[in-house]
Design a protein around this motif. Structure first.
Motif, PDB file in Angstrom:
ATOM      1  N   CYS A  22      28.113  21.782  95.079  1.00  0.00           N
ATOM      2  CA  CYS A  22      29.554  21.650  94.857  1.00  0.00           C
ATOM      3  C   CYS A  22      29.763  21.396  93.374  1.00  0.00           C
ATOM      4  CB  CYS A  22      30.132  20.513  95.676  1.00  0.00           C
ATOM      5  SG  CYS A  22      31.868  20.162  95.288  1.00  0.00           S
ATOM      6  N   ALA A  23      30.268  22.396  92.682  1.00  0.00           N
ATOM      7  CA  ALA A  23      30.532  22.272  91.251  1.00  0.00           C
ATOM      8  C   ALA A  23      31.974  21.822  91.048  1.00  0.00           C
ATOM      9  CB  ALA A  23      30.295  23.606  90.561  1.00  0.00           C
ATOM     10  N   VAL A  24      32.130  20.719  90.332  1.00  0.00           N
ATOM     11  CA  VAL A  24      33.448  20.135  90.085  1.00  0.00           C
ATOM     12  C   VAL A  24      33.903  20.536  88.685  1.00  0.00           C
ATOM     13  CG1 VAL A  24      34.774  18.003  90.017  1.00  0.00           C
ATOM     14  CG2 VAL A  24      32.824  18.212  91.578  1.00  0.00           C
ATOM     15  N   SER A  25      35.171  20.953  88.572  1.00  0.00           N
ATOM     16  CA  SER A  25      35.661  21.518  87.311  1.00  0.00           C
ATOM     17  C   SER A  25      35.994  20.467  86.262  1.00  0.00           C
ATOM     18  CB  SER A  25      36.901  22.376  87.569  1.00  0.00           C
ATOM     19  OG  SER A  25      37.954  21.583  88.089  1.00  0.00           O
ATOM     20  N   VAL A  26      36.030  19.188  86.664  1.00  0.00           N
ATOM     21  CA  VAL A  26      36.313  18.114  85.723  1.00  0.00           C
ATOM     22  C   VAL A  26      35.178  17.102  85.790  1.00  0.00           C
ATOM     23  CG1 VAL A  26      38.797  18.454  85.904  1.00  0.00           C
ATOM     24  CG2 VAL A  26      37.654  16.816  87.423  1.00  0.00           C
ATOM     25  N   ASN A  27      35.276  16.079  84.975  1.00  0.00           N
ATOM     26  CA  ASN A  27      34.244  15.039  84.964  1.00  0.00           C
ATOM     27  C   ASN A  27      34.140  14.405  86.351  1.00  0.00           C
ATOM     28  OD1 ASN A  27      32.733  12.649  84.643  1.00  0.00           O
ATOM     29  ND2 ASN A  27      33.342  12.517  82.498  1.00  0.00           N
ATOM     30  N   ILE A  28      32.957  14.429  86.898  1.00  0.00           N
ATOM     31  CA  ILE A  28      32.763  13.944  88.259  1.00  0.00           C
ATOM     32  C   ILE A  28      33.081  12.456  88.387  1.00  0.00           C
ATOM     33  CG2 ILE A  28      30.322  13.321  88.067  1.00  0.00           C
ATOM     34  CD1 ILE A  28      29.916  14.853  90.730  1.00  0.00           C
ATOM     35  N   PHE A  29      33.044  11.734  87.281  1.00  0.00           N
ATOM     36  CA  PHE A  29      33.317  10.303  87.317  1.00  0.00           C
ATOM     37  C   PHE A  29      34.809   9.980  87.387  1.00  0.00           C
ATOM     38  CE2 PHE A  29      29.234   8.528  87.260  1.00  0.00           C
ATOM     39  CZ  PHE A  29      28.417   9.362  86.519  1.00  0.00           C
ATOM     40  N   GLU A  30      35.645  11.035  87.419  1.00  0.00           N
ATOM     41  CA  GLU A  30      37.071  10.817  87.656  1.00  0.00           C
ATOM     42  C   GLU A  30      37.356  10.504  89.116  1.00  0.00           C
ATOM     43  OE1 GLU A  30      38.769  13.788  84.138  1.00  0.00           O
ATOM     44  OE2 GLU A  30      39.742  13.687  86.102  1.00  0.00           O
ATOM     45  N   PHE A  31      36.368  10.661  89.977  1.00  0.00           N
ATOM     46  CA  PHE A  31      36.571  10.475  91.413  1.00  0.00           C
ATOM     47  C   PHE A  31      35.798   9.265  91.927  1.00  0.00           C
ATOM     48  CE2 PHE A  31      38.763  14.370  91.643  1.00  0.00           C
ATOM     49  CZ  PHE A  31      38.102  15.239  90.792  1.00  0.00           C
ATOM     50  N   ASN A  32      36.371   8.584  92.906  1.00  0.00           N
ATOM     51  CA  ASN A  32      35.677   7.470  93.541  1.00  0.00           C
ATOM     52  C   ASN A  32      34.506   7.975  94.380  1.00  0.00           C
ATOM     53  OD1 ASN A  32      38.877   6.172  93.840  1.00  0.00           O
ATOM     54  ND2 ASN A  32      37.290   5.169  92.658  1.00  0.00           N
ATOM     55  N   THR A  33      34.733   9.084  95.073  1.00  0.00           N
ATOM     56  CA  THR A  33      33.674   9.669  95.890  1.00  0.00           C
ATOM     57  C   THR A  33      33.733  11.197  95.804  1.00  0.00           C
ATOM     58  OG1 THR A  33      35.059   9.741  97.883  1.00  0.00           O
ATOM     59  CG2 THR A  33      33.677   7.779  97.580  1.00  0.00           C
ATOM     60  N   VAL A  34      32.578  11.811  95.885  1.00  0.00           N
ATOM     61  CA  VAL A  34      32.447  13.257  96.045  1.00  0.00           C
ATOM     62  C   VAL A  34      31.444  13.474  97.167  1.00  0.00           C
ATOM     63  CG1 VAL A  34      31.894  15.463  94.976  1.00  0.00           C
ATOM     64  CG2 VAL A  34      32.903  13.636  93.598  1.00  0.00           C
ATOM     65  N   GLY A  35      31.784  14.356  98.089  1.00  0.00           N
ATOM     66  CA  GLY A  35      30.869  14.528  99.202  1.00  0.00           C
ATOM     67  C   GLY A  35      31.164  15.744 100.047  1.00  0.00           C
TER      68      GLY A  35
END
Length: 115
Positions: A22-35
């Motif tokens: 799963c490639a995220v288009s923004v900084n992944i640390f902008e989210f509490n969770t990715v899954g």
């Protein structure tokens, strides 16, 4: 604009492995969770696993050690390694990113396990 792009799905025989990305288009640390969630025909979407800001992983109630979630911070990408796949793992797998009340979804990637 936030975009989540999944890849890595496909057709595999029982006992095989796949790794979803799963490639995220923004900084992944902008989210509490990715899954990851998954949905098979006639069933509700169910939680598979996620990873939080501190790197802690959480797995769904049905999960076994066959699935492992990981994160590459430099690539803003979350992975789901799936081993010893079974026909009941057949589903569309969706990436989700969440922060506060905002939830973002990818388009999904099909995983089909043949018996």
């Amino acid at each position: 604009q936030v975009q989540l792009v999944e890849s890595g799905g496909g057709l595999v025989q029982t006992g095989g492995s796949l790794r979803l990305s799963c490639a995220v288009s923004v900084n992944i640390f902008e989210f509490n969770t990715v899954g990851w969630f998954r949905q098979s025909p006639g069933r509700q979407r169910e939680f598979v696993a996620n990873v939080n800001l501190s790197g802690r992983s959480t797995y769904g109630d049905f999960m076994t050690s066959r699935f492992i979630i990981s994160r590459d911070n430099m690539k803003n990408t979350v992975y789901l390694q799936m081993n010893n796949l079974q026909p009941e793992d057949t589903a569309v797998y969706y990436c989700q990113a969440a922060v506060l009340s905002r939830v973002y979804w990818g388009q999904g990637t099909q995983v089909t396990v043949s018996s």
